[in-house]
Design a protein around this motif. Structure first.
Motif, PDB file in Angstrom:
ATOM      1  N   ARG A  10      23.783  36.052  54.715  1.00 27.71           N
ATOM      2  CA  ARG A  10      25.206  36.113  55.084  1.00 27.71           C
ATOM      3  C   ARG A  10      25.583  37.493  55.629  1.00 27.71           C
ATOM      4  O   ARG A  10      26.344  37.608  56.580  1.00 27.71           O
ATOM      5  N   ILE A 312      30.913  44.857  43.905  1.00 31.84           N
ATOM      6  CA  ILE A 312      31.174  43.548  43.292  1.00 31.84           C
ATOM      7  C   ILE A 312      29.888  42.992  42.700  1.00 31.84           C
ATOM      8  O   ILE A 312      29.857  42.533  41.547  1.00 31.84           O
ATOM      9  N   MET A 316      28.956  42.232  38.819  1.00 30.93           N
ATOM     10  CA  MET A 316      28.620  40.890  38.357  1.00 30.93           C
ATOM     11  C   MET A 316      27.262  40.847  37.672  1.00 30.93           C
ATOM     12  O   MET A 316      26.839  39.807  37.190  1.00 30.93           O
TER      13      MET A 316
ATOM     14  N   THR B  85      23.468  46.699  33.166  1.00 25.55           N
ATOM     15  CA  THR B  85      23.721  45.678  34.203  1.00 25.55           C
ATOM     16  C   THR B  85      23.554  44.278  33.617  1.00 25.55           C
ATOM     17  O   THR B  85      24.360  43.378  33.888  1.00 25.55           O
ATOM     18  N   ARG B  88      26.522  43.449  31.566  1.00 23.82           N
ATOM     19  CA  ARG B  88      27.668  43.105  32.423  1.00 23.82           C
ATOM     20  C   ARG B  88      27.573  41.646  32.858  1.00 23.82           C
ATOM     21  O   ARG B  88      28.556  40.907  32.843  1.00 23.82           O
ATOM     22  N   CYS B  89      26.350  41.268  33.252  1.00 26.10           N
ATOM     23  CA  CYS B  89      26.140  39.908  33.766  1.00 26.10           C
ATOM     24  C   CYS B  89      26.460  38.874  32.684  1.00 26.10           C
ATOM     25  O   CYS B  89      27.095  37.860  32.969  1.00 26.10           O
ATOM     26  N   PHE B  94      34.926  40.780  35.601  1.00 26.74           N
ATOM     27  CA  PHE B  94      35.885  41.743  36.162  1.00 26.74           C
ATOM     28  C   PHE B  94      36.877  41.059  37.096  1.00 26.74           C
ATOM     29  O   PHE B  94      36.496  40.154  37.859  1.00 26.74           O
ATOM     30  N   PHE B  96      39.552  42.738  39.881  1.00 25.02           N
ATOM     31  CA  PHE B  96      40.027  43.998  40.446  1.00 25.02           C
ATOM     32  C   PHE B  96      41.358  43.795  41.180  1.00 25.02           C
ATOM     33  O   PHE B  96      41.715  42.669  41.526  1.00 25.02           O
ATOM     34  N   PHE B 100      38.548  41.904  45.855  1.00 28.92           N
ATOM     35  CA  PHE B 100      37.116  42.167  45.950  1.00 28.92           C
ATOM     36  C   PHE B 100      36.300  40.880  46.015  1.00 28.92           C
ATOM     37  O   PHE B 100      35.298  40.736  45.328  1.00 28.92           O
ATOM     38  N   LEU B 101      36.742  39.968  46.863  1.00 27.98           N
ATOM     39  CA  LEU B 101      35.891  38.801  47.125  1.00 27.98           C
ATOM     40  C   LEU B 101      34.878  39.189  48.192  1.00 27.98           C
ATOM     41  O   LEU B 101      35.120  40.100  48.989  1.00 27.98           O
ATOM     42  N   MET B 102      33.782  38.463  48.223  1.00 28.53           N
ATOM     43  CA  MET B 102      32.839  38.659  49.325  1.00 28.53           C
ATOM     44  C   MET B 102      33.285  37.698  50.420  1.00 28.53           C
ATOM     45  O   MET B 102      33.141  36.482  50.300  1.00 28.53           O
ATOM     46  N   PHE B 105      31.606  34.681  52.233  1.00 28.55           N
ATOM     47  CA  PHE B 105      31.217  33.534  51.404  1.00 28.55           C
ATOM     48  C   PHE B 105      32.434  32.658  51.117  1.00 28.55           C
ATOM     49  O   PHE B 105      33.570  33.127  51.108  1.00 28.55           O
ATOM     50  N   ASP B 109      31.053  29.720  46.683  1.00 27.84           N
ATOM     51  CA  ASP B 109      29.928  30.670  46.627  1.00 27.84           C
ATOM     52  C   ASP B 109      30.296  31.894  45.796  1.00 27.84           C
ATOM     53  O   ASP B 109      29.476  32.400  45.023  1.00 27.84           O
ATOM     54  N   MET B 113      28.311  33.003  42.404  1.00 32.15           N
ATOM     55  CA  MET B 113      27.436  34.174  42.512  1.00 32.15           C
ATOM     56  C   MET B 113      27.017  34.772  41.163  1.00 32.15           C
ATOM     57  O   MET B 113      25.827  35.031  40.950  1.00 32.15           O
ATOM     58  N   PRO B 114      27.929  34.990  40.224  1.00 29.38           N
ATOM     59  CA  PRO B 114      27.475  35.507  38.919  1.00 29.38           C
ATOM     60  C   PRO B 114      26.582  34.508  38.177  1.00 29.38           C
ATOM     61  O   PRO B 114      25.650  34.907  37.494  1.00 29.38           O
ATOM     62  N   ARG B 116      24.531  32.367  39.565  1.00 23.15           N
ATOM     63  CA  ARG B 116      23.191  32.400  40.186  1.00 23.15           C
ATOM     64  C   ARG B 116      22.383  33.565  39.647  1.00 23.15           C
ATOM     65  O   ARG B 116      21.183  33.453  39.417  1.00 23.15           O
ATOM     66  N   LYS B 117      23.052  34.702  39.437  1.00 27.31           N
ATOM     67  CA  LYS B 117      22.330  35.867  38.918  1.00 27.31           C
ATOM     68  C   LYS B 117      21.900  35.636  37.477  1.00 27.31           C
ATOM     69  O   LYS B 117      20.775  35.953  37.094  1.00 27.31           O
ATOM     70  N   ARG B 162      35.945  33.569  39.234  1.00 26.23           N
ATOM     71  CA  ARG B 162      34.632  34.222  39.270  1.00 26.23           C
ATOM     72  C   ARG B 162      34.401  35.023  37.982  1.00 26.23           C
ATOM     73  O   ARG B 162      33.301  35.029  37.442  1.00 26.23           O
TER      74      ARG B 162
END
Lengths: 414, 228
Positions: A10, A312, A316, B85, B88-89, B94, B96, B100-102, B105, B109, B113-114, B116-117, B162
């Motif tokens: 992306r 971000i 995450m 990290t 946090r996951c 969070f 903000f 603070f979106l991507m 996507f 998505d 995203m979190p 998927r991680k 999210r």
């Protein structure tokens, strides 16, 4: 698809224009590298094929005689003497060529051997004269060590075989003298003048050969040169021609005659081709260097533009190594597309170049560009692009990974 | 003792300096704080008093100069970056101020995203959960819209979804309504607090908005790097 790859894809599509520059350079770099290597290798291979078809893979010539030096071991009056090998002396020509040929044929890699008697001579035709070299050959033997049969452009080898006074003459010499099949000429050698008739005309494409070499049947050559025995050299054909240097050393040791491989004989030309190949590789690698720099620039821009996205992701739970991977994936995607398209361009370009008419004579004769397609050219091109692009990508990728998410969110990231 | 066992996030004697040389500022001067499950706590105070700095420290986005942070009783402040990290996951969500979106996507998505991680759910489960979260924030019809195709209020709702994606124990929100109008501010606050309370999550939010602060379970005013 892994999360990192998905994000990389992306990010990449968001910077299509910038990535296009890097992609174009990779395509050009890989494509041009493949084309230039294919043409330089093509001409080199063609030269080697021509030269092997004319002068053979190896020549066995002068006999070797070791020279000895001795000294008294216990002073001047001592009867004990120590001898040591000082060097080598070469006796011109081969005294017993048939014995040497018999021995040569026992080497596993030798597929043929032809005895050659060679001497300078003068060709006379009416008032014109030309310096030539005559080569006495046994036709059937010589056809096994050369491409003479396929080099005949006019006349028939059968006429040469069946006519003791027949000769084979190069096209360039024919043109200079205004000769044609069936014409007779006089050859002047070692104080004798004899008349011969042209049985066939050959063309190797090598000027030095086509304007000077005249082939005679061995019996006639021995008579003309007054050499009933012996030979100037033996032309040898090998099954694996790349092994010629090793075989030459072995043959020289065993037969005690100087043996020279084609690689040794054609060293200056082979070095020139190698230099040309390296030079073109360096020139085309400039494109991949630019691709690397463009990638560095684009990724650096993405790092700056995506600073918040990096924060971000880090907030995450994406680790530093994930961020590095996301940026390296971007480089890898561009690299994969660039090298694939570049390789296809290289292949298509090589095919197109091979169709370009380009008459060349001098060191060989060809009507079109000669190309040689080797998978190693593609491997080298892809490796070169990979090293430059991935090498350049590591810097922005690591910079992105080093960013502290707290600093970015606070707006103090530098 | 019952109160202490309910604390999911605790920090003691946090110090933090920002800047270099003569510009170096002692932003946090020994702050202690704890957040409890199912409780919404507002940190208020004038700009520059250290609210956001404290929030980022609590969220393990930053490292304190001195002091300790524990999450679920586990000391995290001294851990390396990889461990913080991972924490946090798994434990922190969070929200903000600036969404603070991507933006490349879709809303779906962004919420996935979190997940998927973290990798706890199958792709189908992730998709279903993301859909459910977006529906709960009123964006069930806009799951496939890109971030750029959403309004500010909608983007912040996606950010809330999210933050809740991995069912974290702690939600940290830095002025989540600071960039929104009154109506949207109320919507976002209600969403955040109701969803967090349903799941027993601790919510710590930094705000300048007194209306928002007054609706929280507790309010901790700060001044000059200390709670007052």
């Amino acid at each position: 698809m892994s999360p990192n790859l998905r994000i990389a894809f992306r990010f990449l599509t968001a910077k299509k224009r910038a990535m296009l520059m890097s992609l174009s350079c990779i395509v050009l770099g890989v494509g041009l590298f493949v084309i230039t290597q294919a043409t330089t290798s093509g001409f080199e291979k063609f030269f080697i094929k021509t030269i092997l078809g004319t002068n053979g893979a190896m020549r066995v010539q002068d006999k070797i005689q070791d020279t000895m030096r001795s000294m008294a071991a216990g002073g001047e009056n001592s009867k004990f003497r120590i001898s040591s090998r000082e060097g080598r002396k070469y006796i011109e020509g081969i005294e017993e060529p048939q014995l040497v040929v018999n021995a040569l044929m026992k080497f596993a890699n030798v597929s043929g051997a032809s005895i050659v008697l060679n001497s300078p001579a003068i060709l006379r035709n009416d008032s014109k004269t030309d310096s030539i070299k005559i080569f006495g050959i046994n036709l059937d033997d010589h056809l096994r060590v050369s491409d003479l049969a396929s080099q005949i452009v006019d006349g028939k080898l059968e006429d040469f075989r069946n006519s003791p006074s027949g000769i084979l003459i190069g096209r360039e010499l024919c043109n200079r003298q205004g000769l044609a099949i069936g014409d007779s000429i006089i050859i002047d050698a070692r104080g004798q003048q004899r008349r011969y008739r042209i049985s066939a005309i050959y063309e190797t494409g090598v000027s030095d050969i086509d304007r000077a070499y005249v082939y005679l049947n061995m019996g006639e050559a021995r008579s003309l040169l007054k050499k009933p025995t012996g030979a100037t050299y033996i032309q040898v054909n090998l099954i694996d021609k790349d092994r010629a240097p090793e075989d030459a050393v072995h043959i020289e040791e065993v037969l005690q005659h100087q043996a020279r491989s084609w690689q040794w004989r054609e060293k200056p030309w082979l070095s020139a081709f190698k230099a040309l190949s390296i030079s073109s590789a360096i020139t085309t690698s400039v494109f991949t260097l630019i691709a690397g720099l463009a990638m560095l620039n684009t990724l650096a821009m993405i790092v700056i533009e995506k600073t918040k996205d990096i924060a971000i992701l880090r907030s995450m739970g994406y680790e530093r190594k994930d961020i590095t991977q996301i940026f390296l994936w971007q480089a890898l995607i561009v690299l994969a597309i660039g090298t694939s398209v570049g390789a296809a361009l290289g292949y298509a370009g090589t095919y197109a170049v091979s169709r370009i008419p380009m008459p060349v004579t001098g060191i060989f004769r060809t009507e079109t560009f000669q190309v040689y397609i080797s998978p190693w050219h593609y491997v080298a091109a892809v490796l070169m692009a990979a090293v430059m692009v991935m090498g350049a990508s590591i810097i922005p990728a690591r910079r992105a990974a080093r960013m502290e998410p707290g600093d970015i969110v606070r707006g103090t990231s530098t | 003792m019952a109160e202490a066992s309910n604390a999911v996030l605790r920090c003691t004697n946090l110090h933090r300096h920002l800047g270099q040389g003569e510009g170096r500022v002692h932003v946090l001067r020994g702050v202690s704080f704890e957040a409890e499950r199912g409780q919404v706590c507002a940190i208020v105070g004038p700009s520059g008093c250290g609210k956001s700095t404290l929030l980022y420290l609590l969220g393990l986005l930053d490292k304190p100069g001195e002091g300790q942070i524990t999450i679920n009783g586990q000391l995290m402040s001294n851990h390396d970056d990889a461990a913080r990290t991972a924490a946090r996951c798994a434990h922190i969500g969070f929200v903000f101020q600036f969404h603070f979106l991507m933006l490349e996507f879709t809303a779906l998505d962004n919420v996935m995203m979190p997940m998927r991680k973290l990798g706890r759910l199958t792709p189908e489960e992730m998709m279903a959960r993301a859909h459910a979260l977006l529906t709960s924030v009123g964006l069930g019809e806009k799951t496939h819209r890109l971030g750029t195709q959403l309004s500010g209020g909608e983007q912040q709702r996606v950010a809330v979804a999210r933050a809740l994606a991995n069912q974290p124990a702690i939600i940290l929100a830095d002025e989540p309504t600071g960039n929104l109008d009154v109506k949207n501010s109320a919507v976002i606050f209600d969403l955040l607090t109701s969803l967090a309370k349903e799941n027993g999550q601790a919510v710590v939010l930094v705000t300048h908005n007194p209306d928002i602060a007054n609706r929280c379970d507790s309010v901790r005013p700060m001044r000059d790097g200390l709670f007052v």
